[in-house]
Design an enzyme around this catalytic site. Structure first.
Site, short mmCIF file in Angstrom:
data_model
loop_
_atom_site.label_atom_id
_atom_site.label_comp_id
_atom_site.label_asym_id
_atom_site.label_seq_id
_atom_site.Cartn_x
_atom_site.Cartn_y
_atom_site.Cartn_z
N GLU A 115 0.84 -1.19 0.00
CA GLU A 115 0.00 0.00 0.00
C GLU A 115 0.88 1.24 0.00
O GLU A 115 2.04 1.19 0.42
CB GLU A 115 -0.88 0.00 1.26
CG GLU A 115 -0.09 0.25 2.53
CD GLU A 115 -0.75 -0.31 3.79
OE1 GLU A 115 -0.97 -1.54 3.83
OE2 GLU A 115 -1.01 0.49 4.70
N LYS A 117 2.81 4.56 0.98
CA LYS A 117 3.31 5.11 2.25
C LYS A 117 2.98 6.60 2.23
O LYS A 117 3.56 7.37 1.45
CB LYS A 117 4.81 4.89 2.36
CG LYS A 117 5.39 5.40 3.67
CD LYS A 117 6.84 4.98 3.79
CE LYS A 117 7.41 5.33 5.15
NZ LYS A 117 7.27 6.72 5.55
N ASP A 119 2.78 10.41 3.15
CA ASP A 119 3.74 11.33 3.75
C ASP A 119 3.00 12.35 4.61
O ASP A 119 2.75 13.47 4.18
CB ASP A 119 4.54 12.01 2.63
CG ASP A 119 5.83 12.60 3.16
OD1 ASP A 119 6.14 12.39 4.35
OD2 ASP A 119 6.53 13.27 2.38
N GLU A 175 -2.46 7.66 9.15
CA GLU A 175 -1.70 8.86 8.81
C GLU A 175 -2.64 10.05 8.61
O GLU A 175 -3.61 9.96 7.86
CB GLU A 175 -0.93 8.58 7.50
CG GLU A 175 0.29 9.42 7.32
CD GLU A 175 1.51 8.91 8.09
OE1 GLU A 175 1.38 7.92 8.86
OE2 GLU A 175 2.58 9.51 7.93
N TYR A 227 -4.37 2.49 8.60
CA TYR A 227 -3.60 1.37 8.05
C TYR A 227 -3.09 0.41 9.10
O TYR A 227 -2.41 -0.55 8.79
CB TYR A 227 -2.45 1.87 7.18
CG TYR A 227 -1.53 2.87 7.86
CD1 TYR A 227 -0.77 2.52 8.96
CD2 TYR A 227 -1.43 4.18 7.38
CE1 TYR A 227 0.06 3.43 9.58
CE2 TYR A 227 -0.60 5.10 7.99
CZ TYR A 227 0.14 4.72 9.09
OH TYR A 227 0.95 5.62 9.71
N LYS A 315 11.11 2.82 -0.40
CA LYS A 315 11.07 4.26 -0.63
C LYS A 315 11.27 4.60 -2.10
O LYS A 315 11.97 3.90 -2.82
CB LYS A 315 12.18 4.95 0.20
CG LYS A 315 12.09 4.71 1.69
CD LYS A 315 10.85 5.32 2.31
CE LYS A 315 10.97 6.81 2.50
NZ LYS A 315 11.72 7.19 3.70
N CYS A 406 40.39 21.18 17.81
CA CYS A 406 38.97 21.33 18.06
C CYS A 406 38.56 22.80 17.91
O CYS A 406 39.16 23.67 18.55
CB CYS A 406 38.65 20.84 19.47
SG CYS A 406 36.97 21.22 19.98
N CYS A 409 37.57 24.12 21.69
CA CYS A 409 38.51 24.30 22.80
C CYS A 409 39.97 24.36 22.37
O CYS A 409 40.84 24.61 23.19
CB CYS A 409 38.32 23.20 23.84
SG CYS A 409 38.86 21.58 23.26
N CYS A 429 37.74 15.52 19.08
CA CYS A 429 38.42 16.36 20.06
C CYS A 429 38.82 15.46 21.23
O CYS A 429 38.04 14.61 21.66
CB CYS A 429 37.46 17.45 20.52
SG CYS A 429 37.95 18.23 22.06
N CYS A 435 36.02 19.92 27.17
CA CYS A 435 35.77 20.73 25.98
C CYS A 435 34.36 21.32 26.11
O CYS A 435 33.40 20.58 26.27
CB CYS A 435 35.86 19.87 24.72
SG CYS A 435 35.14 20.64 23.26
S1 IVH Z 1 2.55 0.79 8.97
C1 IVH Z 1 4.74 -0.70 13.06
N1 IVH Z 1 1.60 1.80 6.79
O1 IVH Z 1 5.52 5.70 7.94
C2 IVH Z 1 4.70 0.33 12.00
N2 IVH Z 1 3.01 3.19 8.10
O2 IVH Z 1 8.38 5.49 8.25
C3 IVH Z 1 3.33 0.49 11.42
N3 IVH Z 1 3.29 5.45 7.24
O3 IVH Z 1 5.49 5.73 11.42
C4 IVH Z 1 3.34 1.48 10.34
N4 IVH Z 1 1.99 5.21 5.47
O4 IVH Z 1 3.72 7.13 10.19
C5 IVH Z 1 2.38 2.02 7.86
N5 IVH Z 1 0.63 2.58 4.84
C6 IVH Z 1 1.39 2.79 5.89
C7 IVH Z 1 2.02 4.03 6.14
C8 IVH Z 1 2.83 4.19 7.25
C9 IVH Z 1 2.76 6.05 6.15
C10 IVH Z 1 4.20 6.12 8.17
C11 IVH Z 1 3.93 5.88 9.62
C12 IVH Z 1 5.21 5.29 10.15
C13 IVH Z 1 6.20 5.79 9.16
C14 IVH Z 1 7.46 4.96 9.14
#
Ligand code: IVH
Length: 679
Positions: A115, A117, A119, A175, A227, A315, A406, A409, A429, A435
């Protein structure tokens, strides 16, 4: 006191104790189920006998610590982050690791979900008996901010759950984000009012959720994709995909690009398809998240550090831009490391204004051949600090000479050479806490969230105290109150009567500190959160730990996960006159509480276990993770302190040693009977 009142007081005390342990320590004293049972009992009593209700009853103040702008919420189930994959191979490796961990046969079927991710910023919405009761931000994963009033203004967050079949307690996670159109409209409005513009939709979402006035949040068109879930009173499905479907049935928005795949092969093509539609989605995403579909497998896979083994974020490639390098500044960190920071002509990269980038270290500057005045290519990926990739055009300036003293210091700054003659990439340092830069950075760390977490003390305040010579080591923080007749903090700019009192209260609240937190606050190299937890769990008390660590490093190194570097630096720290003296002054001010043993009814809690030979039902990693989650310590070698040796076929020298030392030896089945049967 009547029996009833005594019972009530006892319940309150037990919940408080559990809250405190959960709050200050990484190891809760009660399982979630036990904790919930206590709270339910308390609530039932309060319903029946309203006269008993204390004004500060945990039902009213649950895990909240009034401070700053928002109260705080202790997450019953930690809110974690995700590990990243950057290449297709990273994804294949991750899936293979999960299979190996579970010990699946090569031809066993394993399904995944994929799914987008999103932002934005993660948030948790808690429902009790189908009614929205609390909203929280992630915060540091353990403790977040109470944004109940703000989160309830979002139309995607149902006030009451729809449909039926939801558990009594359901904490939905997801999110909070803002769509592109709403973001643009919002910035136009900001501009027309002469107020500051938000850099990107994520900042806008975060800023809008954390408004003191929920009316402002309501006007911002924030959205919420569900999610995941946290605290639940009973499981909601057998699979990730099934759980997401349930969340949709109960009234949440779930992402329509979520798909289920049989095997890992389809994941990457879904990633490509989402990536090519990225611009049309109408909101920002920064990758695709893959999750193991079966929830029993998710449980078995568990977590490693801050991220689950059962999920990964694939990513999108980082965004890049070209700009001019104005200057290179060398900062000194709390461990003395000299860190080069590039100042850039500000440039917008993928919606974020970038004016600084890291240059990592001396070798990197040399490798790039970069110098002030050059035109450089800069890359920004996610939340990490941008980095310089290459020089695009020589600016004709003088080569940059890296300091060998450094900048703070003036002491020698050197690159250590190890036994094998290898030079450390980091120049440090040599002046330790003498320091000023190191001493100040250490204090800033000491008051920060992962360490003593003192509200109201941050970089700015520490800087002021430090410059005036009022706080030059941690113990001084705890004497501020007594010295206030002279210091008169309330008359200083930025303090005032109210915040001075709040600061003193915050400091007082930290006079008792859990062992793991105390340890990681010492700032000893290689003793960060992970190792501090391992040490705290192993030794249990500060006295036991310090006695062992001061005398020798051997015992520490038998702890699985603690290596020579951590053991050695803790040993040195305790045996160096200056650090020892400062530590003793701190100990005169604070009380270090014993690490709570995990009271989960498991007969192996607190026991030391060694695994050897081939295990047949579990992989070694899973057996280890499971033992640790039950509160056992897993050691790598057998010693007089070993309680059980779990030996599979092919066990050799460890088995012999265990027999010599009369350590109890268990087969894999006997071990399973012990942990599953509850003894
Ligand atoms: S699952 C145990 N699903 O990405 C972790 N996270 O980089 C459960 N995020 O902290 C997270 N879309 O804020 C999950 N489809 C998605 C997501 C998602 C965005 C975020 C979330 C997480 C961060 C990690």
């Amino acid at each position: 006191m009547t029996d009833r009142a005594a019972l009530y007081a006892d319940l309150v005390a037990r919940i408080r104790e559990a809250d405190a342990a959960y709050y200050n320590e990484d190891a809760p004293v009660l399982s979630d189920a036990e904790y919930d049972a206590l709270r339910m009992e308390l609530r039932a009593m309060e319903d029946l006998y309203p006269d008993l209700v204390a004004p500060d009853s945990p039902t009213r103040t649950v895990g909240t610590r009034p401070s700053g702008r928002f109260g705080k919420v202790a997450h019953r189930v930690q809110m974690l982050s995700l590990d990243n994959a950057f290449t297709d191979d990273d994804v294949t490796d991750w899936a293979a690791r999960a299979r190996r961990f579970l010990g699946l046969a090569d031809d066993a079927r394993m399904a995944f979900t994929a799914e987008p991710k999103i932002d934005g910023l993660s948030a948790a919405a808690r429902y009790e008996n189908g009614v929205f009761v609390q909203g929280a931000t992630r915060g540091d994963g353990m403790v977040g901010e109470d944004v109940t009033r703000n989160l309830r203004t979002l139309s995607d967050v149902p006030k009451r759950l729809a449909g039926s079949g939801w558990p009594d307690v359901l904490e939905v996670r997801g999110e909070v984000y803002i769509e592109h159109d709403a973001f643009l409209a919002m910035n136009e409005e900001q501009e027309s009012k002469g107020e500051k513009l938000y850099m990107n939709p994520r900042n806008a979402a975060a800023g809008s959720l954390r408004q003191i006035d929920p009316g402002v949040t309501a006007s911002r068109q924030l959205r919420f994709f569900a999610y995941a879930w946290g605290d639940v009173s009973r499981p909601i499905a057998d699979t990730q995909f099934g759980a997401i479907r349930k969340l949709a049935e109960w009234g949440f928005q779930t992402n329509d690009r979520t798909e289920r795949f049989e095997g890992a092969a389809g994941l990457v093509s879904h990633y490509r398809s989402i990536e090519s539609d990225r611009a049309e989605l109408g909101y920002d995403i920064d990758g695709v998240v893959y999750k193991v579909d079966r929830l029993d497998w998710q449980d078995r896979l568990g977590f490693a550090g801050r991220a689950p083994r059962w999920a990964i974020a694939h990513k999108f490639p980082a965004e890049k831009a070209v700009t001019q390098l104005l200057d290179i500044e060398i900062n000194v960190g709390r461990t003395g490391a000299l860190a080069p920071l590039a100042h850039l002509a500000p440039i917008n990269i993928g919606g974020v204004l970038v004016a600084k980038a890291t240059l990592h270290n001396e070798d990197e500057i040399e490798r790039l051949g970069v110098k002030p005045g050059d035109t450089v290519r800069v890359q920004r990926a996610g939340d990490v600090i941008p980095q310089i990739l290459e020089v695009v055009e020589d600016g004709g300036g003088d080569p940059f000479t890296y300091p060998t003293r450094c900048p703070s210091c003036g002491s020698d700054a050197v690159r250590a050479v190890d036994d094998k003659g290898k030079r450390d990439v980091v120049r440090r340092c040599t002046n330790s806490l003498a320091c000023p830069a190191q001493a100040k950075e250490y204090l800033v760390y000491f008051v920060s969230r992962p360490a003593f977490d003192i509200d109201g003390l941050g970089e700015r305040q520490i800087e002021q105290f430090f410059e005036r010579g009022e706080v030059t080591e941690p113990s001084h923080i705890f004497t501020l109150h007594d010295r206030n007749d002279d210091l008169e903090l309330e008359s200083r700019e930025g303090f005032g009567e109210k915040s001075t009192q709040a600061l003193f209260a915050a400091i007082e609240a930290r006079r008792r500190v859990g062992l793991a937190r105390f340890l990681r606050s010492l700032g000893v190299r290689h003793v960060g959160q992970g190792n501090a937890n391992l040490l705290a769990r192993h030794y249990g008390s500060w006295t036991a730990l310090q006695t062992s660590a001061t005398a020798e490093t051997e015992e520490m190194q038998t702890i699985d996960g603690i290596g020579e570097a951590a053991a050695g630096s803790l040993h040195d720290f305790l045996n160096t006159a200056e650090s020892r003296a400062a530590l003793d002054r701190l100990l005169a001010q604070v009380t270090v509480e014993d690490a709570p043993t995990v009271e989960n009814g498991s007969p192996v809690a607190g026991k030391t276990v060694v695994f050897t030979g081939k295990l047949e039902k579990f992989t070694r990693d899973e057996a280890k993770a499971r033992a640790q989650s039950l509160g056992a310590k897993v050691a790598g070698s057998v010693s007089g302190k070993t309680d059980y040796l779990v030996a599979g076929p092919g066990a050799g020298s460890k088995l012999k040693k265990a027999e010599d030392l009369e350590v109890e030896v268990l087969s894999e089945d006997e071990w399973l009977a012990l942990i599953d049967g509850g003894g």
